[in-house]
Scaffold this motif. Structure first.
Motif, short mmCIF file in Angstrom:
data_model
loop_
_atom_site.label_atom_id
_atom_site.label_comp_id
_atom_site.label_asym_id
_atom_site.label_seq_id
_atom_site.Cartn_x
_atom_site.Cartn_y
_atom_site.Cartn_z
N PHE A 99 0.81 -1.21 0.00
CA PHE A 99 0.00 0.00 0.00
C PHE A 99 0.85 1.26 0.00
CE2 PHE A 99 -2.33 -3.45 1.92
CZ PHE A 99 -3.51 -3.43 1.21
N THR A 104 1.63 3.77 8.02
CA THR A 104 0.46 3.23 8.71
C THR A 104 0.10 1.82 8.27
OG1 THR A 104 -0.89 4.37 7.07
CG2 THR A 104 -0.61 5.46 9.18
N SER A 105 0.85 1.27 7.29
CA SER A 105 0.48 -0.05 6.77
C SER A 105 0.99 -1.19 7.62
CB SER A 105 1.00 -0.24 5.35
OG SER A 105 0.51 0.77 4.53
N LEU A 106 1.92 -0.90 8.52
CA LEU A 106 2.41 -1.95 9.41
C LEU A 106 1.77 -1.76 10.78
CD1 LEU A 106 6.14 -1.81 8.33
CD2 LEU A 106 4.69 -3.83 8.16
N ASN A 107 1.47 -2.85 11.42
CA ASN A 107 0.83 -2.78 12.73
C ASN A 107 1.85 -2.31 13.78
OD1 ASN A 107 -0.58 -3.26 15.13
ND2 ASN A 107 -1.72 -4.93 14.20
N PRO A 108 1.54 -1.19 14.47
CA PRO A 108 2.54 -0.59 15.37
C PRO A 108 2.89 -1.45 16.58
CG PRO A 108 0.41 0.52 15.59
CD PRO A 108 0.31 -0.38 14.40
N VAL A 109 2.05 -2.42 16.94
CA VAL A 109 2.32 -3.13 18.19
C VAL A 109 2.97 -4.51 18.00
CG1 VAL A 109 0.48 -1.92 19.41
CG2 VAL A 109 0.00 -4.11 18.35
N PHE A 110 3.28 -4.85 16.76
CA PHE A 110 4.00 -6.11 16.55
C PHE A 110 5.34 -5.84 15.87
CE2 PHE A 110 -0.50 -7.37 16.54
CZ PHE A 110 -0.47 -8.24 17.61
N TYR A 154 10.27 -2.64 16.13
CA TYR A 154 8.89 -2.27 15.85
C TYR A 154 8.86 -1.25 14.71
CZ TYR A 154 7.51 -4.70 20.05
OH TYR A 154 7.27 -5.68 20.97
N HIS A 156 7.83 1.70 14.37
CA HIS A 156 8.20 3.09 14.63
C HIS A 156 9.71 3.28 14.71
CE1 HIS A 156 8.45 1.60 18.79
NE2 HIS A 156 9.29 2.59 18.98
N MET A 167 7.57 -3.83 3.95
CA MET A 167 6.30 -4.19 3.33
C MET A 167 6.54 -5.04 2.09
SD MET A 167 3.43 -3.27 4.70
CE MET A 167 2.24 -3.29 3.36
#
Ligand SMILES: Nc1ncnc2c1ncn2[C@@H]1O[C@H](COP(=O)(O)OP(=O)(O)O)[C@@H](O)[C@H]1O
Ligand code: SF4
Ligand SMILES: [Mg+2]
Lengths: 332, 321
Positions: A99, A104-110, A154, A156, A167
């Motif tokens: 994308f 924002t396309s990756l999950n921030p908590v994993f 992570y 971030h 990605m």
């Protein structure tokens, strides 16, 4: 149903049922993709590129979205007829997608590793540990330094370019037959854009993956794609091999897009120019004019353009255009 | 992280000092404990005697220092009424309250999150409408009414749960638990439900709001595009993000439930700290009240620090340094 192409989309119609009315975001789009080739899909923002891609992946938000007609042929199956369960075996494993927004396309908590691992665990049946190692290998292949350490980081902790590489690593993890890249470089700095494109194309050479590259910037696909499909207001308005499209441009809209490709180095990093060569803006899906959807912005608009909509006309081998200027008198 | 926790602990100590000062001031200048201690009909002489024995005739700053000295050593004085050590009296009641609050918070967390997920995954079904209507009910009606309605239905009407007391308990070391006997469970259910009511409703709404926002995030689209099952998308990728605020709110309210379960304990005659506090207020038993307030402050501060640690654990973007 059989198709000689890897992916063949025929007369796809996707609409959104909103409060303001029915938005026909994709209104009879047809195109195909062959094994190992790169197809560019261009058009201004809002013309239905992402909706086309989401329809192929069957990840539309439903409701309000709905595929109302057409066929999407892949591996002799019509994807529009598959159940979500059957579709899940194709999604990710055989047709992957990346994308526009790496932020924002990756999950921030994993962790990055966790998120890439999911692909191997799901589609290759690997154990968690094997998947983690395979993920590190993938990060290495997208040229992320110190991949063994990066898998534990992570999102971030990574820059935008690094995230988009992650990605790509995720999307290509299971060597899919098709990669749909939806504006993969739009959100990135110009210098990073080129690197990301390079990495994608290099990996594609290794894996034989066909790429459907979506962009609003013809410049991005000029050198990378074999063929180009130009979209406007939910329809294909021109389609040709890349060289042909650049040298024998027919549709006034495509000409406008070409004229607005910024010269290399003329745009400051990170900022996107508007399509200054085409006057006006994309009409809202509720205000598409009668006849040719482009006529209010077209320098060549004639009487017939307001009366009837032109069909997509074959004008040469593999070259088609939807414009009255290029439809012979006897067919009008 | 360690330095952060130490800083928080130091802040906590300052807060506790402030709380103890407020307690001292409040109780020295409101009401006359002598009246309470010596009785209404005591002679002037008897009153002077009591005043002297309890040190109430000393200058205020001396009284304050000795009060503070006591507090620092865990000595809050003796109950005016029973002459038993105030802290001991409260700590004896602590397990009952703690078990009640823990059960209540478990109920509200499990059902709040569970139903919140149901509501966000199937937003338009009749089940979701019922749950949302119920949560509005839970938020708007006061705790005592929930309690009375539950008692009316389960204890009076269908008579399956007892309406008061803690049932059979088992003593394990200093801890008296009711969670090891069937009768204990029967007794805890109604008060725990009552205490959890409001929190349950809040958590349903919080989970739903969080889910709505999260499910429209780009990374959810990515998760779908990977071919993950809807269960994995919702329960792993979305829920884990929603858990960050949900766990924080749950943790913070846990302290409050422990400290302020007074109403519920009164309705169900639950032998916990809240019940003791209410009795002590009626009897102007100041040492008990002060001890209760200090303990409540301690619990809330501790839980706040634990919640902060948990928050950092759940949210990788937060590192306290
Ligand atoms: N979730 C949605 N709800 C309603 N309309 C939508 C939604 N997503 C897309 N659309 C409509 O579809 C049109 C095409 O969108 P899109 O495919 O995202 O354009 P782009 O070519 O820039 O990728 C938009 O103009 C918008 O009106
Ligand atoms: S059909 Fe007419 S209005 Fe449309 S692009 Fe061609 S000339 Fe312009
Ligand atoms: Mg788009």
């Amino acid at each position: 149903m059989k198709s000689e192409h890897l992916l063949e989309v025929l007369d796809l119609k996707t609409s959104f049922y909103t409060f303001e009315g029915v938005a026909r975001a994709v209104n009879g789009v047809s195109y195909y993709l062959d094994k190992g080739e790169t197809l560019g899909i261009v058009g201004e923002s809002g013309c239905g590129k992402s909706v086309t891609a989401s329809s192929v992946m069957r990840i539309l938000p439903e409701p309000p979205g709905k595929i109302e007609g057409g066929t999407i042929l892949f591996d002799n199956q019509d994807l529009t007829k598959l159940s979500q369960k059957q579709m899940r075996r194709i999604r990710g494993g055989r047709i992957a997608m990346i994308f526009q927004e790496p932020m924002t396309s990756l999950n921030p908590v994993f962790t990055i590793g966790n998120q890439i691992s999911e692909m191997f665990i799901l589609h290759k049946g690997m154990s968690r540990r094997e998947a983690m190692e395979a993920s590190a290998d993938m990060l290495d292949r997208v040229q992320i330094p110190a991949p063994k350490a990066r898998v534990h980081e992570y999102p971030h902790q990574l820059s935008g370019g690094m995230r988009q590489r992650a990605m790509i690593a995720m999307a290509l993890a299971c060597e899919p037959e098709i990669l749909i890249a939806d504006e993969p470089t739009t959100a990135l700095d110009v210098t990073v854009q080129a690197q990301i494109l390079d990495i994608m194309l290099k990996l594609k050479e290794d894996t034989g993956t066909a790429i459907q590259m979506i962009t609003h910037d013809l410049g991005v696909i000029a050198e990378t794609s074999n063929r180009i499909v130009v979209m406007y207001a939910g329809k294909v308005v021109e389609e040709a091999g890349t060289v042909e499209l650049f040298t024998k441009t027919l549709h006034p809209y495509t000409r406008g897009l070409l004229a607005s490709i910024p010269l290399l180095g003329s745009r400051s990093a990170g900022t996107q120019q508007s399509l200054s060569e085409i006057k006006g803006t994309v009409p809202s899906l509720f205000e598409i004019p009668s006849g040719c959807a482009f006529r209010q912005r077209c320098k060549h608009a004639m009487k017939i353009c307001a009366e009837r909509e032109p069909e997509l006309e074959q004008v040469g081998s593999g070259h088609a255009v939807r414009c009255w200027l290029h439809i012979p008198q006897e067919k009008r | 992280m360690a330095t952060y926790i130490i800083r928080r602990l130091l802040q906590g100590i300052i807060v506790l000092l402030a709380v103890s000062t407020v307690c001292f001031v409040m109780f020295r200048y409101t009401g006359d404990p002598v009246l309470m201690l010596a009785g209404k009909y005591a002679t002037q002489e008897e009153r002077e005697h009591v005043r002297h024995v309890y040190g109430l005739d000393r200058p205020v700053h001396e009284q304050y220092i000795s009060f503070l000295g006591g507090v620092l050593q865990g000595d809050f004085g003796k109950s005016y009424v029973s002459q038993i050590d105030a802290l001991d009296m409260i700590l004896e009641r602590f397990p009952a309250t703690f078990e009640l609050a823990s059960t209540a918070i478990m109920i509200s967390f499990i059902f709040g999150v569970g139903l919140g997920v149901v509501v966000s995954v199937w937003p338009s079904g009749w089940l979701s409408r019922t749950i949302m209507a119920g949560s509005l009910f839970g938020i708007s009606i006061p705790t005592f009414l929930i309690g009375i309605l539950l008692v009316m239905f389960f204890s009076v009407y269908i008579e399956i749960f007892p309406s008061f007391g803690r049932g059979d308990t088992v003593q394990i070391g200093f801890w008296r638990t009711g969670l090891l006997t069937a009768s204990g469970w029967q007794h805890i259910l109604l008060p725990a439900l009552t205490l959890s009511g409001y929190q349950l409703a809040v958590l349903i709404r919080l989970t739903r709001a969080g889910m709505r926002e999260t499910l429209s995030e780009e990374y959810i689209k990515t998760a779908k595009a990977k071919g993950l099952s809807p269960a994995k998308v919702v329960l792993k990728h979305a829920l884990r993000n929603v858990m960050i605020p949900v766990v924080t709110i749950t943790g913070l309210s846990f302290g409050e439930l422990i400290a302020f379960s007074i109403v519920t304990e009164t309705i169900f005659q639950w032998p916990g700290m809240g019940n003791l506090l209410l009795t002590s207020i009626f009897e102007t038993d100041q040492p008990i009240i002060v001890t209760y307030i200090m303990l409540a402050a301690c619990i809330i501060l501790t839980i706040n620090i634990l919640v902060d640690v948990l928050y950092a654990f759940l949210n990788p973007r937060i590192r306290y340094d």
